[in-house]
Design a protein around this motif. Sequence first.
Motif, PDB file in Angstrom:
ATOM      1  N   ALA A  14       2.533  12.148  12.607  1.00 46.47           N
ATOM      2  CA  ALA A  14       3.110  13.402  13.101  1.00 46.47           C
ATOM      3  C   ALA A  14       4.585  13.541  12.738  1.00 46.47           C
ATOM      4  CB  ALA A  14       2.937  13.482  14.615  1.00 46.47           C
ATOM      5  N   ALA A  15       5.251  12.439  12.485  1.00 45.93           N
ATOM      6  CA  ALA A  15       6.684  12.492  12.173  1.00 45.93           C
ATOM      7  C   ALA A  15       6.876  12.999  10.749  1.00 45.93           C
ATOM      8  CB  ALA A  15       7.293  11.107  12.318  1.00 45.93           C
ATOM      9  N   PRO A  16       7.933  13.762  10.531  1.00 46.35           N
ATOM     10  CA  PRO A  16       8.186  14.240   9.167  1.00 46.35           C
ATOM     11  C   PRO A  16       8.660  13.075   8.277  1.00 46.35           C
ATOM     12  CG  PRO A  16       9.964  14.906  10.621  1.00 46.35           C
ATOM     13  CD  PRO A  16       8.918  14.265  11.492  1.00 46.35           C
ATOM     14  N   ALA A  17       8.273  13.138   7.021  1.00 46.18           N
ATOM     15  CA  ALA A  17       8.676  12.098   6.065  1.00 46.18           C
ATOM     16  C   ALA A  17      10.154  12.255   5.753  1.00 46.18           C
ATOM     17  CB  ALA A  17       7.850  12.202   4.804  1.00 46.18           C
ATOM     18  N   ASP A  18      10.886  11.152   5.748  1.00 47.47           N
ATOM     19  CA  ASP A  18      12.318  11.225   5.479  1.00 47.47           C
ATOM     20  C   ASP A  18      12.637  11.232   3.996  1.00 47.47           C
ATOM     21  OD1 ASP A  18      11.497   8.656   5.128  1.00 47.47           O
ATOM     22  OD2 ASP A  18      13.254   7.733   6.037  1.00 47.47           O
ATOM     23  N   ARG A  19      11.662  10.932   3.160  1.00 50.32           N
ATOM     24  CA  ARG A  19      11.873  11.006   1.720  1.00 50.32           C
ATOM     25  C   ARG A  19      10.558  11.350   1.025  1.00 50.32           C
ATOM     26  NH1 ARG A  19      12.624   4.582   1.028  1.00 50.32           N
ATOM     27  NH2 ARG A  19      13.749   4.865   2.942  1.00 50.32           N
ATOM     28  N   SER A  20      10.668  11.845  -0.182  1.00 51.22           N
ATOM     29  CA  SER A  20       9.492  12.245  -0.941  1.00 51.22           C
ATOM     30  C   SER A  20       8.891  11.035  -1.643  1.00 51.22           C
ATOM     31  CB  SER A  20       9.893  13.293  -1.984  1.00 51.22           C
ATOM     32  OG  SER A  20       8.809  13.573  -2.835  1.00 51.22           O
ATOM     33  N   LEU A  21       7.573  11.025  -1.719  1.00 54.95           N
ATOM     34  CA  LEU A  21       6.869   9.930  -2.393  1.00 54.95           C
ATOM     35  C   LEU A  21       6.452  10.310  -3.810  1.00 54.95           C
ATOM     36  CD1 LEU A  21       4.638   8.623   0.527  1.00 54.95           C
ATOM     37  CD2 LEU A  21       6.840   7.772  -0.239  1.00 54.95           C
ATOM     38  N   GLU A  22       6.927  11.460  -4.276  1.00 52.34           N
ATOM     39  CA  GLU A  22       6.605  11.871  -5.642  1.00 52.34           C
ATOM     40  C   GLU A  22       7.267  10.922  -6.628  1.00 52.34           C
ATOM     41  OE1 GLU A  22       7.038  15.925  -6.865  1.00 52.34           O
ATOM     42  OE2 GLU A  22       6.728  16.603  -4.801  1.00 52.34           O
ATOM     43  N   GLY A  23       6.543  10.545  -7.652  1.00 56.29           N
ATOM     44  CA  GLY A  23       7.078   9.647  -8.674  1.00 56.29           C
ATOM     45  C   GLY A  23       7.033   8.181  -8.285  1.00 56.29           C
ATOM     46  N   LEU A  24       6.501   7.874  -7.107  1.00 57.80           N
ATOM     47  CA  LEU A  24       6.447   6.480  -6.673  1.00 57.80           C
ATOM     48  C   LEU A  24       5.392   5.689  -7.447  1.00 57.80           C
ATOM     49  CD1 LEU A  24       7.455   4.334  -4.705  1.00 57.80           C
ATOM     50  CD2 LEU A  24       5.639   5.047  -3.148  1.00 57.80           C
ATOM     51  N   GLU A  25       4.254   6.295  -7.725  1.00 60.27           N
ATOM     52  CA  GLU A  25       3.181   5.584  -8.418  1.00 60.27           C
ATOM     53  C   GLU A  25       3.584   5.123  -9.813  1.00 60.27           C
ATOM     54  OE1 GLU A  25      -1.552   5.977  -9.468  1.00 60.27           O
ATOM     55  OE2 GLU A  25      -0.491   7.701  -8.661  1.00 60.27           O
ATOM     56  N   PRO A  26       4.211   5.967 -10.642  1.00 59.74           N
ATOM     57  CA  PRO A  26       4.645   5.452 -11.957  1.00 59.74           C
ATOM     58  C   PRO A  26       5.657   4.313 -11.849  1.00 59.74           C
ATOM     59  CG  PRO A  26       4.767   7.845 -11.914  1.00 59.74           C
ATOM     60  CD  PRO A  26       4.455   7.394 -10.533  1.00 59.74           C
ATOM     61  N   LEU A  27       6.529   4.368 -10.840  1.00 58.15           N
ATOM     62  CA  LEU A  27       7.490   3.280 -10.651  1.00 58.15           C
ATOM     63  C   LEU A  27       6.779   1.974 -10.278  1.00 58.15           C
ATOM     64  CD1 LEU A  27      10.306   5.135  -8.680  1.00 58.15           C
ATOM     65  CD2 LEU A  27      10.338   4.422 -11.068  1.00 58.15           C
ATOM     66  N   TRP A  29       3.625   1.146 -11.035  1.00 59.66           N
ATOM     67  CA  TRP A  29       2.895   0.639 -12.193  1.00 59.66           C
ATOM     68  C   TRP A  29       3.840   0.068 -13.248  1.00 59.66           C
ATOM     69  CZ3 TRP A  29      -1.660  -0.966 -11.745  1.00 59.66           C
ATOM     70  CH2 TRP A  29      -2.569  -0.354 -10.903  1.00 59.66           C
ATOM     71  N   ARG A  30       5.012   0.645 -13.388  1.00 55.71           N
ATOM     72  CA  ARG A  30       5.995   0.090 -14.327  1.00 55.71           C
ATOM     73  C   ARG A  30       6.422  -1.306 -13.878  1.00 55.71           C
ATOM     74  NH1 ARG A  30      10.789   3.604 -14.527  1.00 55.71           N
ATOM     75  NH2 ARG A  30       9.224   5.120 -15.103  1.00 55.71           N
ATOM     76  N   ARG A  31       6.629  -1.473 -12.578  1.00 54.96           N
ATOM     77  CA  ARG A  31       7.008  -2.792 -12.055  1.00 54.96           C
ATOM     78  C   ARG A  31       5.872  -3.804 -12.227  1.00 54.96           C
ATOM     79  NH1 ARG A  31      10.674  -6.404 -11.608  1.00 54.96           N
ATOM     80  NH2 ARG A  31      10.485  -7.679  -9.762  1.00 54.96           N
ATOM     81  N   VAL A  32       4.630  -3.350 -12.046  1.00 57.11           N
ATOM     82  CA  VAL A  32       3.478  -4.230 -12.254  1.00 57.11           C
ATOM     83  C   VAL A  32       3.430  -4.688 -13.706  1.00 57.11           C
ATOM     84  CG1 VAL A  32       0.946  -4.274 -12.348  1.00 57.11           C
ATOM     85  CG2 VAL A  32       2.103  -3.327 -10.347  1.00 57.11           C
ATOM     86  N   GLU A  33       3.670  -3.804 -14.645  1.00 52.18           N
ATOM     87  CA  GLU A  33       3.663  -4.176 -16.068  1.00 52.18           C
ATOM     88  C   GLU A  33       4.799  -5.143 -16.396  1.00 52.18           C
ATOM     89  OE1 GLU A  33       1.411  -3.646 -18.409  1.00 52.18           O
ATOM     90  OE2 GLU A  33       0.198  -2.692 -16.852  1.00 52.18           O
ATOM     91  N   ILE A  34       5.949  -4.936 -15.791  1.00 54.09           N
ATOM     92  CA  ILE A  34       7.078  -5.857 -16.011  1.00 54.09           C
ATOM     93  C   ILE A  34       6.717  -7.249 -15.506  1.00 54.09           C
ATOM     94  CG2 ILE A  34       9.421  -6.394 -15.240  1.00 54.09           C
ATOM     95  CD1 ILE A  34       9.998  -3.386 -15.365  1.00 54.09           C
ATOM     96  N   LEU A  35       6.111  -7.320 -14.335  1.00 60.92           N
ATOM     97  CA  LEU A  35       5.729  -8.630 -13.792  1.00 60.92           C
ATOM     98  C   LEU A  35       4.652  -9.291 -14.641  1.00 60.92           C
ATOM     99  CD1 LEU A  35       5.691  -7.859  -9.964  1.00 60.92           C
ATOM    100  CD2 LEU A  35       7.363  -9.204 -11.247  1.00 60.92           C
ATOM    101  N   ARG A  36       3.727  -8.519 -15.165  1.00 60.20           N
ATOM    102  CA  ARG A  36       2.696  -9.083 -16.048  1.00 60.20           C
ATOM    103  C   ARG A  36       3.317  -9.640 -17.327  1.00 60.20           C
ATOM    104  NH1 ARG A  36      -2.055  -4.513 -15.677  1.00 60.20           N
ATOM    105  NH2 ARG A  36      -2.815  -5.113 -13.618  1.00 60.20           N
ATOM    106  N   SER A  37       4.245  -8.889 -17.903  1.00 61.55           N
ATOM    107  CA  SER A  37       4.866  -9.357 -19.146  1.00 61.55           C
ATOM    108  C   SER A  37       5.727 -10.593 -18.894  1.00 61.55           C
ATOM    109  CB  SER A  37       5.679  -8.248 -19.801  1.00 61.55           C
ATOM    110  OG  SER A  37       6.773  -7.889 -18.985  1.00 61.55           O
ATOM    111  N   GLU A  38       6.415 -10.642 -17.745  1.00 60.57           N
ATOM    112  CA  GLU A  38       7.208 -11.832 -17.418  1.00 60.57           C
ATOM    113  C   GLU A  38       6.303 -13.051 -17.244  1.00 60.57           C
ATOM    114  OE1 GLU A  38       9.470 -10.882 -13.960  1.00 60.57           O
ATOM    115  OE2 GLU A  38      10.919  -9.665 -15.075  1.00 60.57           O
ATOM    116  N   ARG A  39       5.135 -12.856 -16.633  1.00 63.11           N
ATOM    117  CA  ARG A  39       4.206 -13.965 -16.452  1.00 63.11           C
ATOM    118  C   ARG A  39       3.683 -14.437 -17.807  1.00 63.11           C
ATOM    119  NH1 ARG A  39      -0.276 -12.534 -12.574  1.00 63.11           N
ATOM    120  NH2 ARG A  39      -0.835 -11.202 -14.311  1.00 63.11           N
TER     121      ARG A  39
END
Length: 93
Positions: A14-27, A29-39
């Motif tokens: 019921a509480a309003p969101a304090d920030r937008s979640l738009e663009g969160l998914e690509p960020l 997945w980008r972090r997941v790819e970085i961790l995969r490449s580091e591994r």
Amino acid sequence: MTQYLDDLLNGAAAAPADRSLEGLEPLVWRRVEILRSERLVSQLRLGAVAMALATGLTAGGVGAIAAPRPTGELTIFTIDAGLAPLARLDVGQ
């Protein structure tokens, strides 16, 4: 316990969101790819170190076997004692 958790989730919904979640998914997945490449890089590095260690141990073992033995101080008592310089002096007598 379940009622308390339900109340918390309903209050959060019921509480309003304090920030937008738009663009969160690509960020994410980008972090997941970085961790995969580091591994992958760390696995390749570990493989290279293992290969270098195996090569060093093999070359060191072969080198130790093939290395000439240093002559000792008591070489006059060996099979090659007839080639010693003092033996040539003894022949003249």
